[in-house]
Motif scaffolding. Structure first.
Motif, PDB file in Angstrom:
ATOM      1  N   GLN A   1      -0.851   3.456   5.836  1.00  8.44           N
ATOM      2  CA  GLN A   1      -1.566   4.592   6.412  1.00  8.44           C
ATOM      3  C   GLN A   1      -3.001   4.642   5.921  1.00  8.44           C
ATOM      4  N   ARG A   2      -3.224   4.150   4.726  1.00  9.26           N
ATOM      5  CA  ARG A   2      -4.553   4.175   4.129  1.00  9.26           C
ATOM      6  C   ARG A   2      -5.369   2.925   4.489  1.00  9.26           C
ATOM      7  N   SER A   3      -4.719   1.763   4.465  1.00  9.21           N
ATOM      8  CA  SER A   3      -5.459   0.499   4.566  1.00  9.21           C
ATOM      9  C   SER A   3      -5.226  -0.281   5.844  1.00  9.21           C
ATOM     10  N   GLY A   4      -4.272   0.143   6.664  1.00  6.18           N
ATOM     11  CA  GLY A   4      -3.973  -0.594   7.873  1.00  6.18           C
ATOM     12  C   GLY A   4      -3.077  -1.791   7.607  1.00  6.18           C
ATOM     13  N   PHE A   5      -2.928  -2.658   8.623  1.00  6.77           N
ATOM     14  CA  PHE A   5      -1.978  -3.759   8.542  1.00  6.77           C
ATOM     15  C   PHE A   5      -2.636  -5.066   8.977  1.00  6.77           C
ATOM     16  N   SER A   6      -2.125  -6.154   8.435  1.00 14.16           N
ATOM     17  CA  SER A   6      -2.634  -7.477   8.785  1.00 14.16           C
ATOM     18  C   SER A   6      -2.052  -7.933  10.117  1.00 14.16           C
TER      19      SER A   6
ATOM     20  N   ARG B   1       6.310   4.717 -11.659  1.00 16.83           N
ATOM     21  CA  ARG B   1       6.276   5.973 -12.412  1.00 16.83           C
ATOM     22  C   ARG B   1       4.900   6.210 -13.017  1.00 16.83           C
ATOM     23  N   LEU B   2       4.320   5.177 -13.596  1.00 19.66           N
ATOM     24  CA  LEU B   2       2.992   5.311 -14.179  1.00 19.66           C
ATOM     25  C   LEU B   2       1.943   5.588 -13.108  1.00 19.66           C
ATOM     26  N   ALA B   3       2.138   4.995 -11.931  1.00 18.75           N
ATOM     27  CA  ALA B   3       1.169   5.180 -10.849  1.00 18.75           C
ATOM     28  C   ALA B   3       1.193   6.605 -10.318  1.00 18.75           C
ATOM     29  N   ILE B   4       2.383   7.130 -10.021  1.00 18.67           N
ATOM     30  CA  ILE B   4       2.442   8.459  -9.410  1.00 18.67           C
ATOM     31  C   ILE B   4       2.165   9.569 -10.412  1.00 18.67           C
ATOM     32  N   SER B   5       2.182   9.243 -11.703  1.00 19.62           N
ATOM     33  CA  SER B   5       1.861  10.257 -12.717  1.00 19.62           C
ATOM     34  C   SER B   5       0.423  10.124 -13.213  1.00 19.62           C
ATOM     35  N   GLY B   6      -0.375   9.301 -12.554  1.00 15.84           N
ATOM     36  CA  GLY B   6      -1.785   9.198 -12.867  1.00 15.84           C
ATOM     37  C   GLY B   6      -2.123   8.385 -14.092  1.00 15.84           C
ATOM     38  N   GLN B   7      -1.152   7.681 -14.652  1.00 15.26           N
ATOM     39  CA  GLN B   7      -1.402   6.938 -15.884  1.00 15.26           C
ATOM     40  C   GLN B   7      -1.995   5.555 -15.649  1.00 15.26           C
ATOM     41  N   LEU B   8      -2.136   5.168 -14.385  1.00 20.17           N
ATOM     42  CA  LEU B   8      -2.775   3.896 -14.056  1.00 20.17           C
ATOM     43  C   LEU B   8      -4.105   4.111 -13.344  1.00 20.17           C
TER      44      LEU B   8
ATOM     45  N   ALA C   1      -3.597   4.780  -7.672  1.00 12.98           N
ATOM     46  CA  ALA C   1      -2.902   3.549  -8.068  1.00 12.98           C
ATOM     47  C   ALA C   1      -1.784   3.189  -7.095  1.00 12.98           C
ATOM     48  N   LEU C   2      -1.167   4.178  -6.470  1.00 14.92           N
ATOM     49  CA  LEU C   2      -0.045   3.893  -5.567  1.00 14.92           C
ATOM     50  C   LEU C   2      -0.477   3.021  -4.400  1.00 14.92           C
ATOM     51  N   HIS C   3      -1.740   3.169  -3.967  1.00 15.74           N
ATOM     52  CA  HIS C   3      -2.221   2.427  -2.794  1.00 15.74           C
ATOM     53  C   HIS C   3      -2.987   1.169  -3.180  1.00 15.74           C
ATOM     54  N   SER C   4      -3.004   0.839  -4.444  1.00 18.38           N
ATOM     55  CA  SER C   4      -3.869  -0.230  -4.936  1.00 18.38           C
ATOM     56  C   SER C   4      -3.318  -1.627  -4.636  1.00 18.38           C
ATOM     57  N   ASP C   5      -4.216  -2.607  -4.716  1.00 18.61           N
ATOM     58  CA  ASP C   5      -3.801  -4.006  -4.570  1.00 18.61           C
ATOM     59  C   ASP C   5      -2.857  -4.406  -5.696  1.00 18.61           C
TER      60      ASP C   5
ATOM     61  N   MET D   1      -0.630  -2.515  -7.144  1.00 15.33           N
ATOM     62  CA  MET D   1       0.716  -2.036  -6.819  1.00 15.33           C
ATOM     63  C   MET D   1       1.358  -2.932  -5.762  1.00 15.33           C
ATOM     64  N   ALA D   2       0.573  -3.327  -4.776  1.00 12.96           N
ATOM     65  CA  ALA D   2       1.097  -4.234  -3.751  1.00 12.96           C
ATOM     66  C   ALA D   2       1.559  -5.539  -4.377  1.00 12.96           C
ATOM     67  N   GLU D   3       0.815  -6.030  -5.342  1.00 10.53           N
ATOM     68  CA  GLU D   3       1.181  -7.267  -6.021  1.00 10.53           C
ATOM     69  C   GLU D   3       2.468  -7.079  -6.815  1.00 10.53           C
ATOM     70  N   THR D   4       2.631  -5.918  -7.427  1.00 14.45           N
ATOM     71  CA  THR D   4       3.838  -5.630  -8.201  1.00 14.45           C
ATOM     72  C   THR D   4       5.081  -5.634  -7.327  1.00 14.45           C
ATOM     73  N   LEU D   5       4.939  -5.165  -6.099  1.00 15.07           N
ATOM     74  CA  LEU D   5       6.090  -5.055  -5.200  1.00 15.07           C
ATOM     75  C   LEU D   5       6.277  -6.278  -4.308  1.00 15.07           C
ATOM     76  N   LYS D   6       5.322  -7.194  -4.320  1.00 20.53           N
ATOM     77  CA  LYS D   6       5.317  -8.295  -3.341  1.00 20.53           C
ATOM     78  C   LYS D   6       6.572  -9.151  -3.381  1.00 20.53           C
ATOM     79  N   LEU D   7       7.093  -9.424  -4.566  1.00 16.65           N
ATOM     80  CA  LEU D   7       8.242 -10.322  -4.674  1.00 16.65           C
ATOM     81  C   LEU D   7       9.584  -9.597  -4.576  1.00 16.65           C
ATOM     82  N   CYS D   8       9.555  -8.285  -4.386  1.00 17.63           N
ATOM     83  CA  CYS D   8      10.812  -7.569  -4.105  1.00 17.63           C
ATOM     84  C   CYS D   8      11.269  -7.953  -2.709  1.00 17.63           C
TER      85      CYS D   8
END
Length: 599
Positions: free
Chosen positions: A267-272, A214-221, A225-229, A231-238
């Motif tokens: 789409q922005r950063s590609g894949f490993s 929510r903070l990312a898509i509303s510009g508060q980070l 921020a949505l495409h950031s490392d 954010m990826a770290e936040t979602l990694k353990l889901c």
């Protein structure tokens, strides 16, 4: 109530009012009239016998007009409560929303005493400031989660979020479904949230992830921020267990949100290289099966496992699944004329035809599960055929590996191909039956979200897990199987997606077809394997920690001759690696119990 998808939501600010029981009926009538006078309605629940009803008016607190309405309702409701000699805080704390009204409730002398106590124990005002005494205005929008100027970022999504309001086609509204109730922080029972149970970190719980989104898509980070490392770290353990879509009171679907974010980031950063290996598994599996002996050297020769970790990120501490040379062939699933095992009914016209959806994992890693299902269905008198593409020989695929790797556009192509192949069967009354929960249930969950419309919904309605099909036929009185007792105890572990879609009663019902079965359902959260998650060198420690919460200790404690039943291929792998026990699919258990004795 809390799962309402519209822009207005039940807002908690007069929800804790309590009045003497003899005034409760009048109070509720008058409060309803207040809501109606302000053009809204309320949701009601809780402790009527105690004179305390948790009442939440439906408001959109992103709008200044609704914030003003909130204040007006609060002032009128609290005045009415005082008239009845009640309390505006009957059960919970006062917080910002009610502290402002303490002087009217208690009088300035009592509030002054509150202030003296607060000052004596906390002279620097460090502990929970602004509550009880010296509070801010309850309608100060700068303190709210939706401050003035709040707006969501616009971007084109791959999944359909149109059931929710807000930017990005409704993605904003889906993220904002989290209201911070904290049900995801429980440490026992059900499934949600397995990563939090292992780490005890707020970042790793559904609420923490939703708030970050929510903070990312509303510009508060900050920008992008949505495409950031981070954010990826936040979602990694889901682990995409989907427990939150069922167990969260507001129905937050973090698994689907993660899939969307992975797609946007990709789409922005590609894949490993690892992402690509996992995503394209259904396409590369035929070649891998021919090279099975060579690939198997990774787990047998010292140093190869460490090399695979260095090159691709697959943990050297984890064995890899074996690509089988005796993989499942489509023709094996074609049982137009059931064999008629002794004691079993012949095929009848009132029995639905079964189209077997042979998933990638069953086809290439665990073909014995598909063969067992065909045997059981044939013994019960059902005509079975394997699902095939309309053209070509490449097997149908649910797209699960693409979704999990962030390539939802590639998954969408697989979805469209699968719908085209299966819909003709559905429209003549056949049912689509699959064995792997994460694959079959993709037809019910991600298919309509990736390709919304009538066709996907039709297919979703006809798609059943093997055990759901059996339970359905039991209820209809059409299923009879000549089964013999096992003579040993069976321990059942449910796949997360089975639990998320309410399929566990069906699994138990299918197993209870076996005479005198001694069945124990293990109380467990996620096994921790979660597809590729458990193979990843960066997440294997958390994977194993999840397994050790309840599943692996329970399996180790089971008698040596007990059956361990787990329908998920990942679950069986975790049990093998973590407890050194062999687990089997429910179809294998039933096939082994057939009276013919050759199971």
């Amino acid at each position: 109530m809390m799962s309402m998808k519209e822009a207005g939501k039940p807002v908690s600010f007069v929800e804790d009012c309590a009045v003497p029981l003899e005034h409760l009926a009048d109070y509720t009538d008058r409060l309803t009239a207040i809501f109606e006078a302000h053009g809204t309605r309320g949701t009601w629940y809780a402790h009527a016998s105690e004179g305390c009803l948790h009442v939440r008016p439906v408001l959109n607190v992103k709008l200044e007009s609704d914030v003003k309405t909130m204040r007006a309702i609060a002032e009128e409701a609290f005045a009415m409560v005082r008239e009845y000699k009640g309390s505006h805080s009957g059960e919970h704390g006062d917080g910002i929303v009610r502290s402002e009204f303490h002087e009217a409730m208690f009088g300035p002398r009592i509030v002054g005493a509150f202030r003296e106590v607060k000052t004596a124990f906390d002279p620097s005002n460090l502990l929970n400031p602004g509550k009880i005494v010296d509070p801010p205005k309850m309608d100060d929008r700068t303190l709210m989660r939706y401050p003035p100027g709040y707006a969501g970022e616009e971007f084109e999504t791959i999944f359909d979020w149109s059931s929710w309001p807000g930017s990005a086609g409704g993605f904003q509204g889906a993220v904002e479904m989290c209201n911070n109730n904290g049900a995801c922080r429980k440490s026992a029972g059900a499934v949600m949230c397995p990563s939090y149970r292992a780490t005890r970190n707020e970042r790793d719980v559904t609420r923490g992830r939703a708030n970050t989104l929510r903070l990312a898509i509303s510009g508060q980070l900050g920008p992008d921020a949505l495409h950031s490392d981070e954010m990826a770290e936040t979602l990694k353990l889901c682990v995409s267990c989907k427990a939150c879509r069922r167990e969260c009171p507001t129905g937050v679907d973090m698994a689907k949100m993660k899939a969307e974010v992975l797609y946007q980031r990709g789409q922005r950063s590609g894949f490993s290289a690892k992402d690509r290996l996992i995503a394209h598994l259904p396409r590369t599996a035929p070649l891998a099966a021919r090279m099975g002996g060579v690939l198997g050297l990774r787990d047998r020769i010292g140093g190869f496992a460490r090399l695979s970790e260095k090159l691709f990120g697959f943990s050297a501490r984890r064995s890899l699944p074996t690509f089988r040379r005796d993989f499942f062939r489509d023709a094996e699933g074609d049982v137009a004329k059931p064999a008629g095992v002794a004691g079993a009914p012949a095929a009848a016209s009132d029995k639905p035809g079964v189209v077997l959806f042979a998933d990638t994992f069953g086809r290439w890693f665990d073909p014995q599960t598909l063969r067992a299902a065909v045997k059981v269905l044939g013994a019960a008198g059902y005509a079975v055929e394997t699902a095939r593409p309309l053209s070509g020989t490449r097997p149908l695929c649910c797209g699960r590996t693409y979704v999990a790797s962030g390539m939802a556009d590639r998954a969408k192509a697989e979805v469209e191909r699968t719908i085209a192949a299966l819909l003709p069967h559905v429209r003549v009354g056949k049912l689509i039956v699959g064995l792997e929960p994460s694959c079959l249930l993709t037809l019910r969950d991600e298919f309509p979200a990736l390709v919304p419309g009538k066709e996907a919904e039709e297919l979703a309605a006809a798609a059943l897990l093997f055990e759901e099909f059996l339970a359905r036929e039991i209820k209809a009185g059409r299923l009879a199987l000549p089964l013999s007792p096992l003579g040993r105890k069976a321990y059942l572990h449910g796949h997360c997606h089975q639990k998320a879609f309410g399929a566990m009663p069906a699994v138990e019902a299918a197993l209870r077809l076996i005479p005198d079965i001694d069945l124990v359902t293990i109380e467990s959260s996620c096994c921790g394997m979660a597809g590729a998650f458990g193979y990843d060198a960066e997440t294997i420690d958390v994977s194993l920690a999840m397994g050790e919460l309840s599943l692996l200790p329970a399996v180790r404690a089971a008698p040596a001759d007990a059956l361990i039943v787990a329908d998920g291929t990942s679950c069986r792998h975790q049990i093998h690696d973590g407890a050194q026990r062999h687990a089997v699919h429910v179809a294998e258990v039933l096939a082994g119990a057939l009276a013919s004795g050759d199971g």
